[in-house]
Design an enzyme around this catalytic site. Sequence first.
Site, PDB file in Angstrom:
ATOM      1  N   ASP A 128      10.789  49.670 -80.829  1.00  0.00           N
ATOM      2  CA  ASP A 128      10.484  48.236 -80.807  1.00  0.00           C
ATOM      3  C   ASP A 128       9.451  47.937 -81.885  1.00  0.00           C
ATOM      4  OD1 ASP A 128      10.554  45.528 -79.688  1.00  0.00           O
ATOM      5  OD2 ASP A 128       8.512  45.938 -79.062  1.00  0.00           O
ATOM      6  N   SER A 129       9.353  46.663 -82.245  1.00  0.00           N
ATOM      7  CA  SER A 129       8.338  46.249 -83.208  1.00  0.00           C
ATOM      8  C   SER A 129       6.930  46.541 -82.670  1.00  0.00           C
ATOM      9  CB  SER A 129       8.484  44.754 -83.498  1.00  0.00           C
ATOM     10  OG  SER A 129       8.401  44.020 -82.288  1.00  0.00           O
TER      11      SER A 129
ATOM     12  N   CYS B  60      14.548  45.842 -79.171  1.00  0.00           N
ATOM     13  CA  CYS B  60      13.889  44.656 -79.734  1.00  0.00           C
ATOM     14  C   CYS B  60      14.999  43.695 -80.115  1.00  0.00           C
ATOM     15  CB  CYS B  60      13.085  45.060 -80.970  1.00  0.00           C
ATOM     16  SG  CYS B  60      12.378  43.702 -81.905  1.00  0.00           S
TER      17      CYS B  60
ATOM     18  N   GLU C  99       0.426  38.895 -75.869  1.00  0.00           N
ATOM     19  CA  GLU C  99      -0.382  39.910 -76.560  1.00  0.00           C
ATOM     20  C   GLU C  99      -1.870  39.600 -76.499  1.00  0.00           C
ATOM     21  OE1 GLU C  99       1.038  41.648 -80.098  1.00  0.00           O
ATOM     22  OE2 GLU C  99       2.911  42.159 -79.087  1.00  0.00           O
TER      23      GLU C  99
ATOM     24  N   CYS D 271      13.957  38.108 -75.542  1.00  0.00           N
ATOM     25  CA  CYS D 271      12.845  38.751 -76.249  1.00  0.00           C
ATOM     26  C   CYS D 271      12.165  39.654 -75.230  1.00  0.00           C
ATOM     27  CB  CYS D 271      11.862  37.715 -76.785  1.00  0.00           C
ATOM     28  SG  CYS D 271      10.325  38.438 -77.387  1.00  0.00           S
TER      29      CYS D 271
ATOM     30  N   HIS E 158       9.262  40.664 -74.736  1.00  0.00           N
ATOM     31  CA  HIS E 158       7.946  40.299 -74.178  1.00  0.00           C
ATOM     32  C   HIS E 158       8.066  39.341 -72.989  1.00  0.00           C
ATOM     33  CE1 HIS E 158       6.137  41.957 -77.770  1.00  0.00           C
ATOM     34  NE2 HIS E 158       4.931  41.558 -77.413  1.00  0.00           N
TER      35      HIS E 158
END
Length: 273
Positions: A12-13, A75, A160, A194, A196
């Site tokens: 993942d990023s 991702c 984040e 996504c 997240h």
Amino acid sequence: MFSIDGPIGVFDSGYGGLTILRGIRKLLPQYDYIYLGDNARAPYGNRSFDIVYQFTLEAVNELFSRGCPLVIIACNTASAKALRSIQQRDLPGIDPTRRVLGVIRPTVEVLGQLSSGGHVGVFGTPGTIASQSYDIEIAKLYPDFVTTGQPCPMWVPLVENKEADGPGADYFVHKYISRLLEADPKIDSVVLGCTHYPLLIDKIRQYMPAGIRIIEQGDIVAASLCDYLQRHPEMESRLTRGGTVEYLTTENPDKFNDLAALFMHSEVNASRL
Ligand code: DGL
């Protein structure tokens, strides 16, 4: 070609792919895994196609060099912008016996069972939505479906910055849900496209009108991988079975461990790549 045994690579990023890894490990705890987060260069969500492709290919090659016969691009942005090129253009030259899989196709495959009326909303990064990858994949499998994408540029930074429970999250979750439903009031299901976004699930549930199904990817990708391994015993037999996870990050490991624990619901001990 020489074939080696090894762990499943999960890329993942940054942190988001941990929600996918958590789902996969719940269903398939017996295998070894290497998780690679490119935190030093994240987020990928606003980056161009060329750059996301270049970074993703580097990560896949890194995981291959560590012995992974199979890599999951966990991702959405990288799946949208890089997966097809890697599968079709690069893999045959690197090692045609290895596999790289993404998260968009398995998510789209189950929409036929999950959507009651064929009106699907997709939340994603600006990059994922602009790529129209969901629209294209949904149209291939379900030509009668109506797909509406909604970019949510503020959701990743909220997670984040540990603001998923704060008032900023209320504002931006409400805002993007309203926009989506204004664009198509008939929406019956929404994909959290996504990795997240599952961390915002409480707020998303709070503002989503009752009756609209919210689709998270972790369990879906895990079930799809399980099915893939059953159909491909030649790949399954190459996976090592120690039940371990090695975490790698391109950023500072202490920084990674702190937020990664939120995503994994358990302690994480990463090393610097
Ligand atoms: N993991 C990315 C995704 O699923 C979101 C984070 C980023 O923008 O890098 O799209």
